[in-house]
Design an enzyme around this catalytic site. Structure first.
Site, short mmCIF file in Angstrom:
data_model
loop_
_atom_site.label_atom_id
_atom_site.label_comp_id
_atom_site.label_asym_id
_atom_site.label_seq_id
_atom_site.Cartn_x
_atom_site.Cartn_y
_atom_site.Cartn_z
N ASP A 56 46.03 69.39 36.25
CA ASP A 56 45.01 70.61 36.42
C ASP A 56 43.89 70.22 35.64
O ASP A 56 43.77 70.29 34.61
CB ASP A 56 45.66 71.84 35.75
CG ASP A 56 46.59 72.76 36.61
OD1 ASP A 56 46.20 73.02 37.65
OD2 ASP A 56 47.74 72.98 36.11
N ASP A 99 52.13 80.79 36.11
CA ASP A 99 50.63 80.34 36.65
C ASP A 99 49.54 81.72 36.57
O ASP A 99 49.60 82.62 37.18
CB ASP A 99 50.60 79.72 38.13
CG ASP A 99 49.15 78.74 38.43
OD1 ASP A 99 49.65 77.74 38.60
OD2 ASP A 99 48.43 79.41 38.48
#
Length: 233
Positions: free
Chosen positions: A105, A206
Protein backbone atom coordinates in the site's frame (compact mmCIF):
# COMPACT_ATOMS: atom_id res chain seq x y z
CA UNK A 1 2.86 -6.62 -43.34
CA UNK A 2 3.53 -8.76 -40.27
CA UNK A 3 3.33 -6.93 -36.98
CA UNK A 4 6.13 -7.21 -34.49
CA UNK A 5 4.70 -9.49 -31.75
CA UNK A 6 6.66 -7.56 -29.13
CA UNK A 7 4.40 -4.61 -29.76
CA UNK A 8 1.42 -6.65 -28.56
CA UNK A 9 2.80 -7.23 -25.07
CA UNK A 10 0.76 -5.61 -22.26
CA UNK A 11 2.35 -2.51 -20.84
CA UNK A 12 3.86 -2.62 -17.40
CA UNK A 13 2.40 0.78 -16.65
CA UNK A 14 -1.28 1.40 -16.16
CA UNK A 15 -1.81 3.84 -19.01
CA UNK A 16 0.10 6.32 -21.14
CA UNK A 17 -0.06 9.08 -18.53
CA UNK A 18 0.73 6.87 -15.54
CA UNK A 19 4.52 6.98 -15.57
CA UNK A 20 4.78 10.76 -15.39
CA UNK A 21 2.12 11.20 -12.71
CA UNK A 22 2.95 8.83 -9.87
CA UNK A 23 5.55 9.31 -7.16
CA UNK A 24 5.61 5.52 -6.81
CA UNK A 25 7.08 4.69 -10.23
CA UNK A 26 10.40 3.40 -8.89
CA UNK A 27 8.54 0.98 -6.61
CA UNK A 28 6.32 -0.19 -9.46
CA UNK A 29 9.33 -0.67 -11.72
CA UNK A 30 11.11 -2.68 -9.02
CA UNK A 31 8.06 -4.91 -8.54
CA UNK A 32 7.69 -5.84 -12.20
CA UNK A 33 11.41 -6.09 -12.83
CA UNK A 34 11.43 -8.72 -10.07
CA UNK A 35 8.32 -10.48 -11.41
CA UNK A 36 8.27 -9.76 -15.16
CA UNK A 37 5.92 -12.70 -15.74
CA UNK A 38 3.04 -10.70 -14.23
CA UNK A 39 1.35 -9.27 -17.29
CA UNK A 40 -2.00 -7.51 -17.48
CA UNK A 41 -4.68 -10.05 -18.36
CA UNK A 42 -7.72 -7.88 -17.58
CA UNK A 43 -8.35 -4.16 -17.25
CA UNK A 44 -10.98 -4.45 -14.55
CA UNK A 45 -11.91 -0.76 -14.42
CA UNK A 46 -10.96 2.70 -15.62
CA UNK A 47 -13.09 5.23 -13.75
CA UNK A 48 -13.24 8.92 -13.16
CA UNK A 49 -15.13 10.62 -10.34
CA UNK A 50 -17.53 12.34 -12.71
CA UNK A 51 -20.20 14.24 -10.86
CA UNK A 52 -20.37 11.98 -7.81
CA UNK A 53 -19.24 14.74 -5.47
CA UNK A 54 -17.44 18.00 -5.84
CA UNK A 55 -14.49 16.43 -4.04
CA UNK A 56 -14.52 13.29 -6.18
CA UNK A 57 -14.85 14.92 -9.56
CA UNK A 58 -11.14 14.95 -10.36
CA UNK A 59 -10.42 11.43 -9.10
CA UNK A 60 -9.33 8.70 -11.51
CA UNK A 61 -8.91 4.98 -10.92
CA UNK A 62 -7.34 2.22 -12.95
CA UNK A 63 -7.64 -1.37 -11.74
CA UNK A 64 -5.91 -4.32 -13.41
CA UNK A 65 -5.65 -8.06 -12.94
CA UNK A 66 -2.24 -9.52 -13.75
CA UNK A 67 -1.42 -13.20 -14.17
CA UNK A 68 1.81 -15.11 -14.56
CA UNK A 69 3.69 -18.29 -13.73
CA UNK A 70 3.26 -19.45 -10.10
CA UNK A 71 0.66 -16.77 -9.34
CA UNK A 72 -3.12 -17.00 -9.30
CA UNK A 73 -3.22 -13.27 -9.82
CA UNK A 74 -1.83 -9.94 -8.83
CA UNK A 75 -4.43 -7.24 -8.59
CA UNK A 76 -3.32 -3.63 -8.75
CA UNK A 77 -5.15 -0.35 -8.37
CA UNK A 78 -3.96 3.19 -8.92
CA UNK A 79 -6.01 6.17 -7.73
CA UNK A 80 -5.08 9.78 -8.35
CA UNK A 81 -6.69 13.14 -7.74
CA UNK A 82 -5.13 16.61 -7.34
CA UNK A 83 -3.91 15.68 -3.84
CA UNK A 84 -3.74 11.89 -3.76
CA UNK A 85 -1.55 9.26 -5.40
CA UNK A 86 -2.37 5.75 -4.19
CA UNK A 87 -0.98 2.49 -5.55
CA UNK A 88 -2.13 -0.83 -4.08
CA UNK A 89 -1.19 -4.35 -5.09
CA UNK A 90 -1.47 -7.84 -3.64
CA UNK A 91 0.29 -10.80 -5.27
CA UNK A 92 -1.56 -14.10 -4.67
CA UNK A 93 0.77 -17.06 -5.25
CA UNK A 94 -0.59 -20.35 -6.49
CA UNK A 95 -1.40 -22.77 -3.69
CA UNK A 96 0.06 -25.95 -2.25
CA UNK A 97 3.26 -24.47 -0.84
CA UNK A 98 1.83 -22.53 2.13
CA UNK A 99 3.29 -19.23 0.91
CA UNK A 100 2.27 -15.71 1.88
CA UNK A 101 0.90 -13.08 -0.43
CA UNK A 102 2.97 -9.97 -0.99
CA UNK A 103 1.05 -6.78 -0.38
CA UNK A 104 1.95 -3.14 -0.85
CA UNK A 105 0.00 0.00 0.00
CA UNK A 106 1.75 3.12 -1.24
CA UNK A 107 -0.42 6.02 -0.20
CA UNK A 108 -0.04 9.75 -0.69
CA UNK A 109 -3.17 11.49 0.58
CA UNK A 110 -1.58 14.93 0.65
CA UNK A 111 1.86 16.53 0.81
CA UNK A 112 1.67 16.10 4.59
CA UNK A 113 0.34 12.55 4.72
CA UNK A 114 2.31 9.85 2.89
CA UNK A 115 2.30 6.25 4.12
CA UNK A 116 4.36 3.33 2.82
CA UNK A 117 3.33 -0.22 3.75
CA UNK A 118 4.58 -3.52 2.38
CA UNK A 119 4.50 -6.98 3.89
CA UNK A 120 4.28 -10.74 3.50
CA UNK A 121 0.60 -11.41 4.17
CA UNK A 122 0.00 -15.06 5.00
CA UNK A 123 -3.45 -16.52 4.25
CA UNK A 124 -3.43 -18.58 7.45
CA UNK A 125 -5.27 -16.96 10.34
CA UNK A 126 -3.42 -16.45 13.64
CA UNK A 127 -0.07 -17.40 12.15
CA UNK A 128 2.98 -15.22 12.77
CA UNK A 129 5.06 -15.41 9.61
CA UNK A 130 8.59 -13.99 9.62
CA UNK A 131 11.69 -13.85 7.43
CA UNK A 132 15.20 -13.76 8.86
CA UNK A 133 17.38 -10.84 7.88
CA UNK A 134 14.58 -8.31 7.44
CA UNK A 135 13.43 -5.49 9.73
CA UNK A 136 10.93 -6.45 12.40
CA UNK A 137 8.05 -4.21 13.37
CA UNK A 138 7.77 -3.13 17.00
CA UNK A 139 3.98 -3.35 17.05
CA UNK A 140 3.32 0.36 17.41
CA UNK A 141 1.03 0.40 14.37
CA UNK A 142 -1.92 -1.35 16.00
CA UNK A 143 -4.03 -1.17 12.85
CA UNK A 144 -1.82 -3.95 11.45
CA UNK A 145 -2.17 -6.94 13.77
CA UNK A 146 0.98 -9.03 13.47
CA UNK A 147 0.15 -12.71 13.44
CA UNK A 148 -3.25 -12.18 11.86
CA UNK A 149 -2.38 -12.11 8.17
CA UNK A 150 0.38 -9.55 8.80
CA UNK A 151 3.94 -10.71 9.36
CA UNK A 152 6.57 -9.87 11.92
CA UNK A 153 8.35 -7.98 9.13
CA UNK A 154 5.57 -5.59 8.17
CA UNK A 155 7.21 -2.37 7.02
CA UNK A 156 5.35 0.90 7.73
CA UNK A 157 6.75 4.39 7.29
CA UNK A 158 5.30 7.89 7.29
CA UNK A 159 7.22 10.40 5.22
CA UNK A 160 7.07 13.35 2.83
CA UNK A 161 6.54 12.98 -0.93
CA UNK A 162 10.18 13.72 -1.73
CA UNK A 163 11.35 11.08 0.78
CA UNK A 164 9.59 8.01 -0.60
CA UNK A 165 12.62 6.63 -2.43
CA UNK A 166 14.60 6.55 0.82
CA UNK A 167 12.88 3.21 1.47
CA UNK A 168 13.25 1.78 -2.03
CA UNK A 169 16.30 -0.37 -1.22
CA UNK A 170 14.43 -1.98 1.67
CA UNK A 171 11.48 -2.63 -0.62
CA UNK A 172 13.78 -4.29 -3.14
CA UNK A 173 15.21 -6.49 -0.38
CA UNK A 174 11.70 -7.66 0.53
CA UNK A 175 11.01 -8.39 -3.14
CA UNK A 176 14.23 -10.41 -3.38
CA UNK A 177 13.23 -12.50 -0.37
CA UNK A 178 9.77 -13.05 -1.81
CA UNK A 179 11.16 -14.07 -5.19
CA UNK A 180 13.32 -16.64 -3.42
CA UNK A 181 10.17 -18.11 -1.81
CA UNK A 182 8.43 -18.34 -5.17
CA UNK A 183 11.45 -19.73 -7.03
CA UNK A 184 12.25 -22.30 -4.34
CA UNK A 185 8.68 -23.61 -4.07
CA UNK A 186 7.27 -23.06 -7.58
CA UNK A 187 3.61 -23.32 -6.48
CA UNK A 188 1.13 -24.69 -9.03
CA UNK A 189 -2.14 -25.25 -7.10
CA UNK A 190 -5.27 -23.28 -7.92
CA UNK A 191 -7.39 -23.73 -4.79
CA UNK A 192 -8.69 -20.21 -4.24
CA UNK A 193 -10.48 -21.24 -1.02
CA UNK A 194 -7.05 -21.01 0.62
CA UNK A 195 -7.51 -17.24 0.48
CA UNK A 196 -11.11 -17.11 1.73
CA UNK A 197 -10.32 -16.19 5.35
CA UNK A 198 -7.64 -13.76 4.23
CA UNK A 199 -9.91 -11.87 1.85
CA UNK A 200 -12.75 -11.86 4.38
CA UNK A 201 -10.48 -10.39 7.06
CA UNK A 202 -9.05 -7.79 4.71
CA UNK A 203 -12.53 -6.76 3.57
CA UNK A 204 -13.52 -6.06 7.17
CA UNK A 205 -10.26 -4.28 7.93
CA UNK A 206 -9.78 -2.22 4.78
CA UNK A 207 -10.78 1.43 5.23
CA UNK A 208 -11.12 2.11 1.51
CA UNK A 209 -14.92 2.03 1.34
CA UNK A 210 -15.46 5.53 2.70
CA UNK A 211 -12.77 7.01 0.49
CA UNK A 212 -14.07 5.20 -2.59
CA UNK A 213 -17.69 6.12 -1.89
CA UNK A 214 -16.72 9.78 -1.68
CA UNK A 215 -14.71 9.63 -4.89
CA UNK A 216 -16.71 7.24 -7.07
CA UNK A 217 -20.10 6.61 -5.45
CA UNK A 218 -21.47 3.80 -3.28
CA UNK A 219 -22.14 1.29 -6.06
CA UNK A 220 -18.67 1.48 -7.51
CA UNK A 221 -17.14 1.44 -4.04
CA UNK A 222 -18.88 -1.81 -3.08
CA UNK A 223 -18.01 -3.44 -6.40
CA UNK A 224 -14.38 -2.40 -6.07
CA UNK A 225 -14.02 -3.87 -2.58
CA UNK A 226 -16.02 -7.08 -3.08
CA UNK A 227 -15.44 -7.95 -6.73
CA UNK A 228 -11.91 -6.65 -7.25
CA UNK A 229 -9.92 -6.14 -4.07
CA UNK A 230 -11.06 -9.23 -2.15
CA UNK A 231 -12.90 -11.54 -4.51
CA UNK A 232 -11.83 -14.87 -2.95
CA UNK A 233 -13.93 -14.54 0.22
Amino acid sequence: MTKNPRNNKPKKILDSSYKSKTIWQNYIDALFETFPQLEISEVWAKWDGGNVTKDGGDAKLTANIRTGEHFLKAREAHIVDPNSDIYNTILYPKTGADLPCFGMDLMKFSDKKVIIVFDFQHPREKYLFSVDGLPEDDGKYRFFEMGNHFSKNIFVRYCKPDEVDQYLDTFKLYLTKYKEMIDNNKPVGEDTTVYSDFDTYMTELDPVRGYMKNKFGEGRSEAFVNDFLFSYK
